[in-house]
Structures are given as C-alpha cells and as structure tokens.
Motif scaffolding. Structure first.
Motif, PDB file in Angstrom:
ATOM      1  N   SER A  61       0.840  -1.369  -0.132  1.00 25.22           N
ATOM      2  CA  SER A  61       0.157   0.064  -0.025  1.00 25.22           C
ATOM      3  C   SER A  61       0.910   1.218  -0.090  1.00 25.22           C
ATOM      4  CB  SER A  61      -0.870   0.092   1.040  1.00 25.22           C
ATOM      5  OG  SER A  61      -1.931   1.015   1.200  1.00 25.22           O
ATOM      6  N   CYS A  62       1.935   1.285   0.594  1.00 23.12           N
ATOM      7  CA  CYS A  62       2.880   2.454   0.803  1.00 23.12           C
ATOM      8  C   CYS A  62       3.509   2.552  -0.690  1.00 23.12           C
ATOM      9  CB  CYS A  62       3.887   2.468   2.052  1.00 23.12           C
ATOM     10  SG  CYS A  62       3.060   2.512   3.640  1.00 23.12           S
ATOM     11  N   ALA A  63       4.038   1.561  -0.974  1.00 21.49           N
ATOM     12  CA  ALA A  63       4.687   1.522  -2.208  1.00 21.49           C
ATOM     13  C   ALA A  63       3.768   2.090  -3.590  1.00 21.49           C
ATOM     14  CB  ALA A  63       5.328   0.293  -2.706  1.00 21.49           C
ATOM     15  N   LYS A  64       2.516   1.582  -3.318  1.00 20.58           N
ATOM     16  CA  LYS A  64       1.634   1.997  -4.370  1.00 20.58           C
ATOM     17  C   LYS A  64       1.388   3.571  -4.265  1.00 20.58           C
ATOM     18  CE  LYS A  64      -3.142   1.040  -5.979  1.00 20.58           C
ATOM     19  NZ  LYS A  64      -4.234   0.086  -5.879  1.00 20.58           N
ATOM     20  N   THR A  65       1.404   4.140  -3.052  1.00 13.41           N
ATOM     21  CA  THR A  65       1.054   5.549  -2.909  1.00 13.41           C
ATOM     22  C   THR A  65       2.025   6.530  -3.065  1.00 13.41           C
ATOM     23  OG1 THR A  65      -0.867   5.094  -1.343  1.00 13.41           O
ATOM     24  CG2 THR A  65       0.186   7.411  -1.282  1.00 13.41           C
ATOM     25  N   PHE A  66       3.386   5.951  -2.539  1.00 16.29           N
ATOM     26  CA  PHE A  66       4.612   6.585  -2.479  1.00 16.29           C
ATOM     27  C   PHE A  66       5.713   6.530  -3.380  1.00 16.29           C
ATOM     28  CE2 PHE A  66       2.671   6.693   1.859  1.00 16.29           C
ATOM     29  CZ  PHE A  66       2.233   7.952   1.878  1.00 16.29           C
ATOM     30  N   GLY A  67       5.496   5.203  -4.012  1.00 18.27           N
ATOM     31  CA  GLY A  67       6.622   4.587  -4.921  1.00 18.27           C
ATOM     32  C   GLY A  67       7.393   3.776  -4.107  1.00 18.27           C
ATOM     33  N   PRO A  68       8.161   2.832  -4.921  1.00 16.75           N
ATOM     34  CA  PRO A  68       8.824   1.713  -4.016  1.00 16.75           C
ATOM     35  C   PRO A  68       9.762   1.942  -3.108  1.00 16.75           C
ATOM     36  CG  PRO A  68       9.439   1.884  -6.559  1.00 16.75           C
ATOM     37  CD  PRO A  68       8.401   2.845  -6.240  1.00 16.75           C
ATOM     38  N   GLU A  69      10.626   3.269  -3.337  1.00 16.96           N
ATOM     39  CA  GLU A  69      11.730   3.718  -2.546  1.00 16.96           C
ATOM     40  C   GLU A  69      11.131   4.182  -1.253  1.00 16.96           C
ATOM     41  OE1 GLU A  69      15.612   6.465  -2.412  1.00 16.96           O
ATOM     42  OE2 GLU A  69      15.063   5.388  -4.084  1.00 16.96           O
ATOM     43  N   ASP A  70      10.413   5.512  -1.692  1.00 19.50           N
ATOM     44  CA  ASP A  70       9.931   6.416  -0.431  1.00 19.50           C
ATOM     45  C   ASP A  70       8.413   5.488   0.484  1.00 19.50           C
ATOM     46  OD1 ASP A  70      11.304   8.619  -0.797  1.00 19.50           O
ATOM     47  OD2 ASP A  70       9.916   9.345  -2.372  1.00 19.50           O
ATOM     48  N   GLY A  71       8.037   4.709  -0.432  1.00 16.73           N
ATOM     49  CA  GLY A  71       6.990   3.655   0.077  1.00 16.73           C
ATOM     50  C   GLY A  71       7.629   2.834   1.125  1.00 16.73           C
ATOM     51  N   SER A  72       8.717   2.039   0.814  1.00 20.11           N
ATOM     52  CA  SER A  72       9.512   1.310   1.806  1.00 20.11           C
ATOM     53  C   SER A  72       9.877   2.036   3.087  1.00 20.11           C
ATOM     54  CB  SER A  72      10.609   0.631   1.223  1.00 20.11           C
ATOM     55  OG  SER A  72      11.633   1.255   0.438  1.00 20.11           O
TER      56      SER A  72
END
Length: 179
Positions: A61-72
């Motif tokens: 969910s975080c990767a979907k919203t913020f992108g893979p790097e920032d989401g992680s």
C-alpha cells in the motif's frame, strides 16, 4: 497487544456503544495520512493474527502511494512506530479492520490518538504531540516511540507537495514531564 473491532456474531458495522468512534473524514487526513492509517491497521492485523501476513499488504500500500523507494521508508517508519508503541503499552491497542467496508471509515480511539499525534508532529505542535504520546504510551516513557513518529512525519513532510507544506513551522519545543 492489539485488538480489532471484529464484531461478535459476524455483523460488521456495529460498534461497542461505550467506545466513541470518530469518522476518518472528520479529522481531515491527507492522501498520505490515509495511507499511513491503512498501513497501521494492516500492521495491527499482522500482530493480532500472525498467520495473516497483512504486513506485506501494508508495504505494498505504501509503495503504491509513495513509490517503491519512499513507500518502503514510510512503511518501515509506520512499522517501527507501532512496534515501539507495542513495547511501551501494557493494554491492547484498538484498531479497525481495514478490510471491513462498514467499519473502515471510523477510527478506533487509539488509531485516532495515533493520527492526531502524527499531525501534531508534522505541524510542530509540541503540546499536542506530548499529550497524545503520553496517552498512547499510558504514561510510560515515550521517547523511542516519539523518535519513530518524528521519522515518519519527516518522511511525509519531505514528500508533501509545496502547497501542503506549512510555511516554516515554529521551532519544536519538547516538553518533559517528570515524576
């Protein structure tokens, strides 16, 4: 310790009348904060039922919203904040099942405190920050938990569009309560 609002007898949308719930829309969460709330709930689901690997969905969910790097980074910050809170609290942390279409639009009291604390940290509101932390940590030292909340807020502030960023918040004042 976590506690979901899974109603007995399988009925969704019925809450304990003694517990006041606040509408998610009432506290005005940004899209980023809504993702944090959703991830928090999924991490809580993982703690409440370890066989249900909801933590994977939280990171997704975080990767979907913020992108893979920032989401992680944000997913890890949410997980670290929840983990440090779990280590501090002596009682259950109540949360809402993110998969229930009837319930997910309401905040359990501890989720509400968590999100108010996140907003306070982002806005540099030291008094609200400390008050919410003391309540969530049940009067126990909250320094580790607050460090993780500040890390989470820092990531969100860095990613916020210019129009959402406040024009240089007042310097943060740390309040210390001694016994």
């Amino acid at each position: 310790m976590t506690s979901s609002n899974q109603p007995e007898n399988g009925k969704h949308g019925h809450f304990n009348q003694a517990e006041q719930r606040v509408s998610v829309s009432h506290i005005g969460l940004s899209t980023a904060e809504q993702t944090v709330l959703h991830s928090l709930r999924l991490f809580c689901m993982s703690y409440a039922n370890p066989g249900y690997h909801a933590w994977e969905d939280a990171f997704e969910s975080c990767a979907k919203t913020f992108g893979p790097e920032d989401g992680s980074k944000i997913g890890l910050a949410v997980m670290n904040a929840m983990r440090s809170l779990r280590q501090t609290r002596m009682t259950c942390f109540s949360f809402t099942n993110p998969g229930c279409p009837c319930c997910r639009h309401k905040l359990a009291k501890h989720e509400h405190q968590f999100m108010l604390l996140l907003k306070a940290v982002q806005n540099g509101d030291g008094l609200a920050r400390q008050a919410n932390a003391v309540i969530l940590c049940e009067g126990v030292s909250s320094s580790k938990f607050l460090t993780h909340m500040e890390e989470l807020a820092g990531h969100l502030i860095a990613l916020a569009p210019a129009k959402e960023k406040s024009p240089s918040p007042a310097p943060r004042k740390r309040l210390k309560f001694t016994s």
